[in-house]
Scaffold this motif. Structure first.
Motif, PDB file in Angstrom:
ATOM      1  N   ILE A 195       0.575  -1.201  -0.229  1.00 33.97           N
ATOM      2  CA  ILE A 195      -0.417  -0.227   0.057  1.00 33.97           C
ATOM      3  C   ILE A 195       0.685   1.007   0.273  1.00 33.97           C
ATOM      4  N   MET A 196       2.066   1.506   0.848  1.00 38.94           N
ATOM      5  CA  MET A 196       3.083   2.783   0.665  1.00 38.94           C
ATOM      6  C   MET A 196       3.678   2.482  -0.381  1.00 38.94           C
TER       7      MET A 196
ATOM      8  N   GLY B 266       2.966   5.936  -5.372  1.00 40.76           N
ATOM      9  CA  GLY B 266       2.568   5.989  -6.918  1.00 40.76           C
ATOM     10  C   GLY B 266       1.420   7.037  -7.059  1.00 40.76           C
ATOM     11  N   MET B 267       1.054   7.487  -6.506  1.00 42.25           N
ATOM     12  CA  MET B 267      -0.173   9.038  -7.029  1.00 42.25           C
ATOM     13  C   MET B 267       0.942   9.785  -6.688  1.00 42.25           C
TER      14      MET B 267
ATOM     15  N   ARG C 242       2.371  13.651  -1.819  1.00 41.02           N
ATOM     16  CA  ARG C 242       2.901  13.818  -1.391  1.00 41.02           C
ATOM     17  C   ARG C 242       4.316  13.535  -0.679  1.00 41.02           C
ATOM     18  N   ALA C 243       3.819  12.375   0.375  1.00 43.16           N
ATOM     19  CA  ALA C 243       4.830  11.687   2.026  1.00 43.16           C
ATOM     20  C   ALA C 243       3.757  11.001   2.217  1.00 43.16           C
ATOM     21  N   VAL C 244       4.328  10.006   2.414  1.00 42.93           N
ATOM     22  CA  VAL C 244       3.632   8.721   3.317  1.00 42.93           C
ATOM     23  C   VAL C 244       4.361   8.104   4.951  1.00 42.93           C
TER      24      VAL C 244
ATOM     25  N   ASP D   4      -2.597   3.071  10.696  1.00 51.15           N
ATOM     26  CA  ASP D   4      -0.801   2.329  10.517  1.00 51.15           C
ATOM     27  C   ASP D   4      -0.269   3.305   9.498  1.00 51.15           C
ATOM     28  N   LEU D   5      -0.750   4.663   8.754  1.00 51.84           N
ATOM     29  CA  LEU D   5       0.050   5.581   7.601  1.00 51.84           C
ATOM     30  C   LEU D   5      -1.042   6.312   7.880  1.00 51.84           C
ATOM     31  N   ILE D   6       0.519   8.235   7.192  1.00 48.23           N
ATOM     32  CA  ILE D   6      -0.182   8.793   7.296  1.00 48.23           C
ATOM     33  C   ILE D   6       0.121   9.488   5.899  1.00 48.23           C
ATOM     34  N   ALA D   7      -0.386  10.095   5.020  1.00 48.41           N
ATOM     35  CA  ALA D   7      -0.581  10.351   3.755  1.00 48.41           C
ATOM     36  C   ALA D   7      -0.736  11.949   3.795  1.00 48.41           C
ATOM     37  N   GLU D   8       0.067  12.263   3.248  1.00 41.44           N
ATOM     38  CA  GLU D   8      -0.099  13.897   3.266  1.00 41.44           C
ATOM     39  C   GLU D   8      -0.011  13.949   1.906  1.00 41.44           C
ATOM     40  N   ILE D   9      -1.522  14.518   1.560  1.00 41.99           N
ATOM     41  CA  ILE D   9      -1.996  14.746  -0.080  1.00 41.99           C
ATOM     42  C   ILE D   9      -2.160  15.959  -0.475  1.00 41.99           C
ATOM     43  N   GLY D  10      -2.220  16.359  -1.307  1.00 41.14           N
ATOM     44  CA  GLY D  10      -2.272  18.020  -2.423  1.00 41.14           C
ATOM     45  C   GLY D  10      -3.501  17.839  -2.814  1.00 41.14           C
ATOM     46  N   ALA D  11      -4.206  19.270  -3.309  1.00 41.02           N
ATOM     47  CA  ALA D  11      -4.696  18.893  -4.448  1.00 41.02           C
ATOM     48  C   ALA D  11      -5.431  20.425  -5.133  1.00 41.02           C
ATOM     49  N   GLN D  12      -5.855  20.262  -6.362  1.00 45.23           N
ATOM     50  CA  GLN D  12      -6.301  21.840  -6.626  1.00 45.23           C
ATOM     51  C   GLN D  12      -7.369  22.588  -6.005  1.00 45.23           C
TER      52      GLN D  12
END
Length: 141
Positions: free
Chosen positions: A79-80, A85-86, A90-92, A100-108
């Motif tokens: 999953i990481m 790959g997306m 920005r970071a996992v 279990d995981l924290i994903a940093e996400i950026g969008a318009q």
């Protein structure tokens, strides 16, 4: 595309100027394997090209969030790799506690963020998630 392809694409996203030898060392693969995979990914259209990112291009996405992810089973590494790959991820971060995981996400836009969250929730092994929007960011000196 398999997990190795996703790891290769994620490494190229982090440093598009990385050489074959550097990528091979980072991914623990042979140079011939990296070269063949890059050629195949380009031939299939999974890699469309390489570009230069200038400072003005790297401005923060206006809609940002942290997605906490709970994983069932032993799929954390897979999953990481998929997350890295997306383009919007920005970071996992791996963590302890409830998530279990924290994903940093950026969008318009909020709609784009919603689409990314939906895509992540559909990954096999993602059991639960919680997302918080980032409103302001202050950086220490």
């Amino acid at each position: 595309m398999d997990e190795t392809d996703l790891r290769l694409i994620a490494a190229l996203r982090r440093n598009g100027r990385a050489g074959i030898s550097e990528l091979a060392a980072d991914l623990g693969l042979g140079r011939a394997t990296i070269r063949a995979r890059m050629e195949r990914l380009a031939a299939t259209g999974d890699i469309l090209g390489y570009s230069v990112v200038t400072r003005s291009d790297a401005a923060e996405a206006p809609v940002r969030g942290l997605m906490m992810i709970g994983i069932e089973g032993r799929g954390t590494e897979r999953i990481m790799a998929r997350l890295m790959g997306m383009p919007a991820v920005r970071a996992v971060h791996s963590t302890n506690g409830k998530w279990d995981l924290i994903a940093e996400i950026g969008a318009q836009s909020l709609a784009e963020l919603d689409a990314v969250l939906f895509q992540i929730r559909r990954l096999d092994g993602v059991a639960t998630s919680e997302t918080n929007l980032l409103l302001t960011t202050r950086r220490g000196g």
